[in-house]
Design a protein around this motif. Structure first.
Motif, PDB file in Angstrom:
ATOM      1  N   ALA A   1       0.834  -1.204   0.000  1.00 44.46           N
ATOM      2  CA  ALA A   1       0.000   0.000   0.000  1.00 44.46           C
ATOM      3  C   ALA A   1       0.865   1.249   0.000  1.00 44.46           C
ATOM      4  CB  ALA A   1      -0.931  -0.011   1.222  1.00 44.46           C
ATOM      5  N   THR A   2       1.980   1.198   0.704  1.00 39.95           N
ATOM      6  CA  THR A   2       2.884   2.345   0.770  1.00 39.95           C
ATOM      7  C   THR A   2       3.457   2.677  -0.597  1.00 39.95           C
ATOM      8  OG1 THR A   2       3.439   1.844   3.058  1.00 39.95           O
ATOM      9  CG2 THR A   2       4.985   3.245   1.854  1.00 39.95           C
ATOM     10  N   ARG A   3       3.789   1.675  -1.364  1.00 39.35           N
ATOM     11  CA  ARG A   3       4.314   1.926  -2.719  1.00 39.35           C
ATOM     12  C   ARG A   3       3.269   2.654  -3.570  1.00 39.35           C
ATOM     13  NH1 ARG A   3       9.145  -0.831  -3.347  1.00 39.35           N
ATOM     14  NH2 ARG A   3       9.464  -2.538  -1.906  1.00 39.35           N
TER      15      ARG A   3
ATOM     16  N   PHE B   1       0.616   9.942  -4.076  1.00 37.41           N
ATOM     17  CA  PHE B   1       0.532  11.076  -3.159  1.00 37.41           C
ATOM     18  C   PHE B   1       1.878  11.625  -2.714  1.00 37.41           C
ATOM     19  CE2 PHE B   1      -3.283   8.477  -2.616  1.00 37.41           C
ATOM     20  CZ  PHE B   1      -4.249   9.400  -2.986  1.00 37.41           C
ATOM     21  N   GLY B   2       2.965  10.956  -3.098  1.00 37.78           N
ATOM     22  CA  GLY B   2       4.285  11.455  -2.771  1.00 37.78           C
ATOM     23  C   GLY B   2       4.955  10.731  -1.618  1.00 37.78           C
TER      24      GLY B   2
ATOM     25  N   ALA C   1       3.673   8.776   2.007  1.00 36.53           N
ATOM     26  CA  ALA C   1       4.017   7.364   2.165  1.00 36.53           C
ATOM     27  C   ALA C   1       4.801   7.130   3.450  1.00 36.53           C
ATOM     28  CB  ALA C   1       4.805   6.887   0.952  1.00 36.53           C
ATOM     29  N   LEU C   2       5.738   8.031   3.751  1.00 40.15           N
ATOM     30  CA  LEU C   2       6.515   7.914   4.985  1.00 40.15           C
ATOM     31  C   LEU C   2       5.621   8.088   6.209  1.00 40.15           C
ATOM     32  CD1 LEU C   2       9.603   9.871   3.727  1.00 40.15           C
ATOM     33  CD2 LEU C   2       9.722   7.585   4.728  1.00 40.15           C
TER      34      LEU C   2
ATOM     35  N   VAL D   1      11.419  -0.112   0.616  1.00 38.96           N
ATOM     36  CA  VAL D   1      10.395   0.806   0.112  1.00 38.96           C
ATOM     37  C   VAL D   1      10.971   2.207  -0.070  1.00 38.96           C
ATOM     38  CG1 VAL D   1       8.156   1.874   0.598  1.00 38.96           C
ATOM     39  CG2 VAL D   1       8.534  -0.538   1.167  1.00 38.96           C
ATOM     40  N   PHE D   2      11.840   2.621   0.856  1.00 38.09           N
ATOM     41  CA  PHE D   2      12.412   3.963   0.832  1.00 38.09           C
ATOM     42  C   PHE D   2      13.928   3.898   0.746  1.00 38.09           C
ATOM     43  CE2 PHE D   2       8.496   4.296   3.357  1.00 38.09           C
ATOM     44  CZ  PHE D   2       7.801   5.196   2.574  1.00 38.09           C
TER      45      PHE D   2
END
Length: 101
Positions: free
Chosen positions: A15-17, A23-24, A28-29, A64-65
């Motif tokens: 979902a974070t991806r 949304f940027g 996400a963070l 992810v980041f």
């Protein structure tokens, strides 16, 4: 309970991806670190089955980041929140914050 605990954080990372794309990075963070990782870690203190999954979740965050996104996010947080997330992500404070001399 029969639930597969790895599915919780795997779905959250997926979902974070999507959040990151739509949304940027900051949104996400906020979602993954500010909400999901912190809550998962708190629950892991009470539930051994979640505690066993926590290291995998922590490692997945790094997939992810990138380190620059994580570092930038941490610098924007209040000190107590920053400290909590640094511990969860195994990030040490910047050497620039130390006085030289």
């Amino acid at each position: 309970m029969g639930m597969r605990f790895h599915k919780i954080w795997v779905q959250q990372c997926r979902a974070t991806r999507r959040i990151k794309r739509h949304f940027g990075v900051e949104s996400a963070l906020d979602y993954l670190l500010g909400e999901k990782l912190v809550n998962f870690a708190a629950a892991a203190e009470r539930r051994p089955e979640l505690a066993r999954e926590l290291p995998r979740f922590q490692a997945a965050v790094w997939n992810v980041f990138n380190p620059y996104e994580l570092a930038g996010y941490l610098t924007m947080l209040p000190p107590s929140r920053r400290s909590q997330l640094r511990q969860l992500l195994y990030v040490h404070g910047s050497s620039r914050s130390r006085r030289s001399g």
